[in-house]
Design a protein around this motif. Structure first.
Motif, PDB file in Angstrom:
ATOM      1  N   LYS A 298     -78.005  54.094  54.944  1.00 14.89           N
ATOM      2  CA  LYS A 298     -76.702  53.547  54.223  1.00 14.89           C
ATOM      3  C   LYS A 298     -76.000  52.484  55.399  1.00 14.89           C
ATOM      4  O   LYS A 298     -76.315  52.423  56.527  1.00 14.89           O
TER       5      LYS A 298
ATOM      6  N   SER B 189     -72.042  46.738  48.519  1.00 18.27           N
ATOM      7  CA  SER B 189     -72.368  48.139  47.821  1.00 18.27           C
ATOM      8  C   SER B 189     -73.121  47.514  46.482  1.00 18.27           C
ATOM      9  O   SER B 189     -73.764  48.477  45.568  1.00 18.27           O
TER      10      SER B 189
ATOM     11  N   THR C 268     -73.434  52.351  50.444  1.00 21.23           N
ATOM     12  CA  THR C 268     -72.300  52.035  51.742  1.00 21.23           C
ATOM     13  C   THR C 268     -71.445  53.280  51.711  1.00 21.23           C
ATOM     14  O   THR C 268     -71.402  54.071  50.773  1.00 21.23           O
TER      15      THR C 268
ATOM     16  N   ASN D  16     -67.308  46.010  51.767  1.00 25.95           N
ATOM     17  CA  ASN D  16     -67.826  47.100  50.769  1.00 25.95           C
ATOM     18  C   ASN D  16     -68.315  46.518  49.377  1.00 25.95           C
ATOM     19  O   ASN D  16     -69.212  46.977  48.820  1.00 25.95           O
TER      20      ASN D  16
END
Length: 339
Positions: A2, A28, A33, A24
């Motif tokens: 991750k 993502s 994430t 993010n």
């Protein structure tokens, strides 16, 4: 694996917080994430102590660093497959009262930079912030090769502001904190004179009580009597709605690592006026008109109309520069993640 996107504090109406959410949003799409913070008021952000319970050694860290961090030693004790730091720059302590909380936090933040020496990739918002990083890291440019510049926000904006009638005052706004180095009192003093053709609005995450504490009750009352409008703790949606009624972004700030509001304004075709800070050199065209210390209202008005007449060209120039840096940085980060 991750991608862990961490910052000590992730809050709304804050440049670092908005930057974390932007990163993010980018990553993502292709990678799992987690957004992690010591403190956050944003839904979905994981508390650092809770993250420690689920940590895995093959995770990759993207650390947004902008001030002293109470979790830095705990964070760096965790083993990560790769570690990336995004350095936002730290306000020099000299702009704060000695031994005040902000003075001490900025001083410690600068002193702790050396702890980040062994990261795998270094990113910053401007060459000015990069230079500050190296001044405090104990290493030379040649010793850290993977250091790239990337804006902390998305430049894409599609809306355009409303324009005032020529016979009304120009709606000017400042957006940011009321900290000493932002020089807001001087800004208000100049823009609140009787001959000013600008109507000043202040967007700030500071509460009204905070503002009274900064300026003093009498001065704050006087500002409001002069029709200086304060908008406290607006949501991002509310702030954009207000921004689109403005015609000028203005700041007398003495130090910035990047200054997101100036770029947001230009993306909405709202010209800006700021001092010529070194953080703008990576993105702004050389012919852009900055504020000089000795400018009066006549000079400011001339510079405003010049920047207004060139706003589309300025936006295009900034976007080209920004997108080049964003593309390069994303490629570097993805290459590191995939190896």
């Amino acid at each position: 694996m991750k991608l862990i996107i961490y910052s000590q504090n992730i809050v709304g109406m804050d440049g670092v917080g908005n930057s974390v959410l932007y990163f993010n949003k980018i990553f993502s799409k292709n990678y799992p994430t987690r957004v992690v913070a010591h403190y956050s008021n944003i839904e979905g952000v994981i508390n650092f102590e809770d993250y420690e319970e689920e940590h895995e050694d093959n995770n990759i860290l993207l650390y947004h660093y902008s001030i002293s961090d109470v979790r830095i030693l705990s964070l760096l004790k965790l083993k990560f497959k790769k570690r990336i730091v995004y350095y936002h720059g730290i306000t020099p302590p000299k702009y704060f009262l000695k031994n005040s909380e902000l003075y001490n936090n900025c001083l410690k933040g600068l002193k702790d930079i050396y702890l980040l020496n062994e990261f795998d990739l270094f990113i910053s918002n401007s060459t000015a912030s990069k230079k500050q990083f190296f001044l405090n890291t104990g290493k030379t440019f040649s010793e850290i090769n993977k250091f790239i510049i990337m804006p902390p926000i998305d430049f894409k904006k599609d809306l355009t502001p409303s324009i005032n009638d020529e016979n009304t005052k120009t709606n000017a706004f400042y957006c940011g904190t009321l900290a000493n180095h932002k020089n807001v009192k001087n800004l208000i003093d100049i823009f609140s004179t009787d001959i000013s053709e600008f109507k000043l609005n202040i967007f700030t995450a500071f509460s009204e009580l905070d503002a009274i504490h900064v300026f003093g009750e009498d001065s704050f009352r006087e500002f409001k009597n002069k029709d200086i409008k304060f908008f406290h703790k607006l949501s991002n949606k509310e702030m954009i709605k207000k921004m689109l009624t403005m015609n000028l972004f203005v700041s007398f700030s003495l130090h910035e690592g990047f200054c997101i509001p100036v770029y947001d304004s230009i993306q909405y075709l709202i010209p800006s006026m700021t001092y010529k800070l070194s953080c703008y050199e990576d993105y702004f065209p050389s012919n852009y008109k900055y504020i000089d210390l000795d400018d009066d209202l006549i000079n400011l008005k001339e510079k405003y109309f010049y920047n207004l007449s060139n706003i589309k060209q300025t936006k295009e120039f900034i976007n080209i520069k920004g997108f080049e840096k964003i593309s390069k940085a994303i490629s570097c980060i993805e290459e590191l993640i995939d190896t």
